[in-house]
Design a protein around this motif. Structure first.
Motif: not given
Length: 234
Positions: A68-76, A81-92
């Motif tokens: 939740l906090l990671t996605e909140t951080l990515l709002t800006g 860049l958001r897509h890369r991190v969210v994809t990695r979160l899904s992998e984890l």
């Protein structure tokens, strides 16, 4: 069998990984997290899953954030860049989902035991495959710098004559036509497996030209490779 699925809502991501995924400087990601934290504290948000890790000097080493906090951080951040991190979160999250099968009967227990035996056998094969590399690393640590072929033979546990013969056969060393000294093949030097020790000789008594002798030496990288090849052959 009954199946138990471990919960995946405790997934966290470090600020360092966020920096790597987005291409941002880690210090800039830490700055963004602090700005976010300040805003969320003022809004009364739950920050139990925002962990600040500090080093021995009490400086911030990194932050750990839940999804939740990671996605909140990515709002800006930008959409790519958001897509890369969210994809990695899904992998984890996928990695964190462990399916544990509990055998309910003797046949199921036997099948589970057989599966575990297969996995253990596969692990043993991996260990066996890695054994030459492990042995090579030990020899490398003992060897230090480049060494002569005779000393290399001692490190490898083979007779010097056998190693000279092997090196000649596999095109590591050769003798020039009419010469007595061994010389390393240029490709072995270029690859970092061998080098030459240059020894100055007395000038030629007739011409006065200075002379030098080139003795082939095995580098640590070369010794590592030889150790692997020797054990594979054995």
């Amino acid at each position: 069998m009954n199946t138990i699925v471990a919960p995946s809502n405790t997934i966290t991501m470090s600020s360092r990984e966020i920096a790597e995924l987005t291409g941002k400087q880690h210090k800039d990601v830490i700055r963004d997290i602090r700005v976010m934290r300040k805003a969320l504290v003022g809004d009364g948000a739950d920050l139990r899953h925002l962990h600040e890790i500090k080093d021995g000097r009490d400086y911030t080493s990194e932050f750990h954030l839940d999804r939740l906090l990671t996605e909140t951080l990515l709002t800006g951040y930008s959409i790519p860049l958001r897509h890369r991190v969210v994809t990695r979160l899904s992998e984890l999250e996928n990695v964190s989902r462990h399916v544990v099968s509990i055998p309910q009967s003797l046949p199921e227990a036997l099948r589970l035991a057989a599966d575990l035996a297969d996995r253990n056998g596969e692990l043993q094969r991996v260990i066996t495959d890695q054994a030459p590399k492990v042995a090579a690393i030990k020899r490398l640590a003992a060897a230090g710098g480049a060494i002569c072929i005779t000393d290399a033979a001692k490190q490898l546990g083979v007779a010097p004559s056998r190693l000279f013969s092997w090196l000649e056969q596999h095109r590591w060393i050769f003798r020039r036509h009419g010469g007595k000294r061994w010389v390393a093949y240029q490709p072995r030097i270029s690859s970092g497996h061998m080098t030459h020790k240059v020894t100055a000789l007395r000038p030629d008594p007739e011409t006065g030209i200075e002379r030098a002798a080139f003795d082939p030496m095995i580098t640590p990288k070369g010794l590592t490779r030889l150790a692997e090849l020797m054990q594979e052959a054995a």
